[in-house]
Design a protein around this motif. Structure first.
Motif, mmCIF file in Angstrom:
data_model
loop_
_atom_site.group_PDB
_atom_site.id
_atom_site.type_symbol
_atom_site.label_atom_id
_atom_site.label_comp_id
_atom_site.label_asym_id
_atom_site.label_seq_id
_atom_site.Cartn_x
_atom_site.Cartn_y
_atom_site.Cartn_z
ATOM 1 N N GLY A 243 41.637 37.885 41.584
ATOM 2 C CA GLY A 243 41.086 38.423 40.344
ATOM 3 C C GLY A 243 40.657 37.312 39.409
ATOM 4 N N LEU A 244 39.551 37.543 38.725
ATOM 5 C CA LEU A 244 38.963 36.489 37.905
ATOM 6 C C LEU A 244 39.230 36.657 36.418
ATOM 7 C CD1 LEU A 244 35.500 36.259 39.712
ATOM 8 C CD2 LEU A 244 37.430 34.698 39.949
ATOM 9 N N THR A 245 39.566 37.865 35.963
ATOM 10 C CA THR A 245 39.664 38.090 34.524
ATOM 11 C C THR A 245 41.012 38.622 34.064
ATOM 12 O OG1 THR A 245 38.691 40.286 34.824
ATOM 13 C CG2 THR A 245 37.193 38.496 34.260
ATOM 14 N N ASN A 246 41.787 39.225 34.954
ATOM 15 C CA ASN A 246 43.051 39.849 34.561
ATOM 16 C C ASN A 246 44.252 39.058 35.068
ATOM 17 O OD1 ASN A 246 41.700 42.226 33.441
ATOM 18 N ND2 ASN A 246 41.250 42.733 35.575
ATOM 19 N N THR A 247 45.448 39.452 34.609
ATOM 20 C CA THR A 247 46.700 38.889 35.106
ATOM 21 C C THR A 247 47.414 39.975 35.909
ATOM 22 O OG1 THR A 247 46.901 37.473 33.165
ATOM 23 C CG2 THR A 247 48.895 37.840 34.460
ATOM 24 N N SER A 248 47.797 39.658 37.136
ATOM 25 C CA SER A 248 48.428 40.663 37.988
ATOM 26 C C SER A 248 49.729 40.148 38.591
ATOM 27 C CB SER A 248 47.481 41.081 39.118
ATOM 28 O OG SER A 248 46.317 41.682 38.605
ATOM 29 N N PHE A 249 50.682 41.066 38.774
ATOM 30 C CA PHE A 249 51.977 40.747 39.353
ATOM 31 C C PHE A 249 52.327 41.753 40.433
ATOM 32 C CE2 PHE A 249 52.034 39.047 35.091
ATOM 33 C CZ PHE A 249 52.635 37.807 35.230
ATOM 34 N N LYS A 250 52.961 41.273 41.475
ATOM 35 C CA LYS A 250 53.533 42.133 42.504
ATOM 36 C C LYS A 250 55.006 42.313 42.187
ATOM 37 C CE LYS A 250 54.407 40.408 46.604
ATOM 38 N NZ LYS A 250 54.294 39.899 47.990
ATOM 39 N N PHE A 251 55.541 43.510 42.441
ATOM 40 C CA PHE A 251 56.980 43.723 42.252
ATOM 41 C C PHE A 251 57.460 44.806 43.213
ATOM 42 C CE2 PHE A 251 54.931 46.685 39.364
ATOM 43 C CZ PHE A 251 55.676 47.843 39.469
ATOM 44 N N SER A 252 58.777 44.892 43.363
ATOM 45 C CA SER A 252 59.374 45.871 44.274
ATOM 46 C C SER A 252 60.309 46.801 43.514
ATOM 47 C CB SER A 252 60.171 45.168 45.376
ATOM 48 O OG SER A 252 59.321 44.368 46.173
ATOM 49 N N GLY B 108 39.573 39.334 26.143
ATOM 50 C CA GLY B 108 38.143 39.534 25.938
ATOM 51 C C GLY B 108 37.536 40.666 26.741
ATOM 52 N N THR B 109 38.313 41.258 27.682
ATOM 53 C CA THR B 109 37.731 42.308 28.522
ATOM 54 C C THR B 109 37.397 43.569 27.720
ATOM 55 O OG1 THR B 109 39.960 43.042 29.158
ATOM 56 C CG2 THR B 109 38.828 41.529 30.654
ATOM 57 N N GLU B 110 38.060 43.721 26.562
ATOM 58 C CA GLU B 110 37.774 44.890 25.736
ATOM 59 C C GLU B 110 36.353 44.877 25.186
ATOM 60 O OE1 GLU B 110 39.428 41.658 23.163
ATOM 61 O OE2 GLU B 110 40.032 42.575 25.049
ATOM 62 N N ASP B 111 35.692 43.701 25.226
ATOM 63 C CA ASP B 111 34.314 43.595 24.726
ATOM 64 C C ASP B 111 33.311 44.265 25.648
ATOM 65 O OD1 ASP B 111 35.061 42.179 22.469
ATOM 66 O OD2 ASP B 111 34.758 40.216 23.397
ATOM 67 N N TYR B 112 33.664 44.435 26.940
ATOM 68 C CA TYR B 112 32.668 44.951 27.865
ATOM 69 C C TYR B 112 33.226 45.906 28.919
ATOM 70 C CZ TYR B 112 34.557 40.971 30.503
ATOM 71 O OH TYR B 112 35.403 40.072 31.100
ATOM 72 N N LEU C 165 34.975 31.586 27.419
ATOM 73 C CA LEU C 165 36.339 31.962 27.013
ATOM 74 C C LEU C 165 37.387 31.034 27.614
ATOM 75 C CD1 LEU C 165 36.137 35.860 27.421
ATOM 76 C CD2 LEU C 165 35.998 34.550 25.287
ATOM 77 N N GLY C 166 36.925 30.024 28.373
ATOM 78 C CA GLY C 166 37.846 29.088 28.998
ATOM 79 C C GLY C 166 38.389 29.554 30.329
ATOM 80 N N LYS C 167 37.766 30.593 30.906
ATOM 81 C CA LYS C 167 38.197 31.098 32.206
ATOM 82 C C LYS C 167 37.320 30.485 33.289
ATOM 83 C CE LYS C 167 39.608 35.580 30.351
ATOM 84 N NZ LYS C 167 39.347 37.042 30.393
ATOM 85 N N ASN C 168 37.935 29.819 34.233
ATOM 86 C CA ASN C 168 37.198 29.202 35.315
ATOM 87 C C ASN C 168 36.939 30.229 36.412
ATOM 88 O OD1 ASN C 168 36.115 27.590 37.293
ATOM 89 N ND2 ASN C 168 37.991 26.457 37.698
ATOM 90 N N VAL C 169 35.671 30.618 36.586
ATOM 91 C CA VAL C 169 35.326 31.590 37.629
ATOM 92 C C VAL C 169 34.785 30.908 38.868
ATOM 93 C CG1 VAL C 169 34.917 33.443 35.976
ATOM 94 C CG2 VAL C 169 32.999 31.998 36.677
ATOM 95 N N GLY C 170 34.882 29.579 38.913
ATOM 96 C CA GLY C 170 34.551 28.820 40.107
ATOM 97 C C GLY C 170 33.113 29.025 40.566
ATOM 98 N N ARG C 171 32.987 29.309 41.868
ATOM 99 C CA ARG C 171 31.649 29.387 42.469
ATOM 100 C C ARG C 171 30.823 30.529 41.922
ATOM 101 N NH1 ARG C 171 31.416 32.622 47.433
ATOM 102 N NH2 ARG C 171 33.264 33.938 47.580
ATOM 103 N N TYR C 172 31.465 31.533 41.302
ATOM 104 C CA TYR C 172 30.703 32.670 40.791
ATOM 105 C C TYR C 172 29.840 32.300 39.582
ATOM 106 C CZ TYR C 172 33.292 35.426 44.091
ATOM 107 O OH TYR C 172 33.805 35.925 45.263
ATOM 108 N N LEU C 173 30.088 31.139 38.990
ATOM 109 C CA LEU C 173 29.190 30.668 37.927
ATOM 110 C C LEU C 173 27.863 30.201 38.502
ATOM 111 C CD1 LEU C 173 28.898 30.083 34.896
ATOM 112 C CD2 LEU C 173 29.904 27.841 35.294
#
Length: 255
Positions: free
Chosen positions: A11-20, A34-38, A245-253
């Motif tokens: 994922g490129l924009t969110n924070t995700s966690f796995k749990f049991s 910033g995702t609330e903007d779009y 926003l300071g988020k590195n999206v790597g090759r997708y830029l």
């Protein structure tokens, strides 16, 4: 009862966690800055309910109005391989199933408004001085006129690229992450699928032909290739905004 919490890097924009919990594994998705903007979370929730009903994504459990989401975790899943014919054909079948389902929501993904919105955000962030930006905007305006007469309209995923097609150990596919979904032109989905690949133009044309099937005409191909260019420009603006926003999206830029 919640145990074994660990971050998921995908994922490129969110924070995700796995749990049991007991023997079952889940994913918690926290919406990114910033995702609330779009992103319209009500639209996302409506689309996920439909995707679950259609059997396209039955990982979904619950999401609140802020975008805090719980899903089932698919153990050992892999991403779609753009050069695996079975993967690609299954992905195209899922998109056709969604587009032909006649399911609707009250939310639109208007690609032209989305582009204008990102151009406005980039101007505010003083990131719109990218080389040749004016030429690109001019080309997109010409394409808007060319594409304006085609009125196909249906529920679309709008973020249909390889990491969002998960395949489990039994080769069952799931189309996940419905953040950008809404009522739009189906070529938005095909365009995104192609734009995020390494396909040459000849391969892209074959993908469009396979998707269209009996509906294929040279004019349809023209429309779908046009939308591929437009959605590529949209994701380029999206990547510039993430970068601002300071988020590195790597090759997708750069893709």
């Amino acid at each position: 009862d919640i145990e074994k919490i660990s971050p998921i890097k995908a994922g490129l924009t969110n924070t995700s966690f796995k749990f049991s919990v007991a023997e079952d594994q889940y994913v918690y998705r926290h919406p990114g800055k910033g995702t609330e903007d779009y992103i319209n979370r009500n639209s996302e929730a409506s689309s996920m309910e439909i995707a679950k009903k259609l059997g396209i994504d039955n990982t979904y459990i619950y999401m609140d109005e802020k975008g805090w989401k719980i899903s089932y975790y698919i153990d050992g899943a892999r991403n779609l391989d753009y050069h695996n014919k079975e993967d690609v054909s299954q992905a195209l079948r899922y998109l056709k199933l969604l587009h032909s389902s006649e399911e609707t929501t009250e939310y639109k993904f208007d690609i032209w408004n989305q582009i204008d919105s990102f151009l406005h955000l980039l101007a505010e962030e003083q990131r719109d001085d990218f080389e040749d930006m004016n030429d690109l905007v001019s080309l997109i305006e010409k394409l808007k006129i060319e594409l304006s007469n085609d009125q196909e309209y249906c529920l679309c995923h709008c973020d249909s690229y390889d990491p969002n097609f998960l395949i489990d150990k039994q080769n069952k596919m799931y189309l996940i992450d419905w953040e950008y979904s809404g009522m739009s032109h189906p070529a938005v989905d095909l365009g995104t699928f192609i734009a995020c690949s390494d396909y040459k133009i000849e391969e892209a044309i074959e993908i469009i032909k396979e998707y269209l099937g009996e509906r294929y005409t040279p004019d349809k191909l023209r429309i779908y290739l046009g939308y591929t260019a437009v959605i590529s420009f949209y994701w380029f603006l999206w990547a510039l905004h993430q970068d601002s926003l300071g988020k590195n999206v790597g090759r997708y830029l750069y893709i």
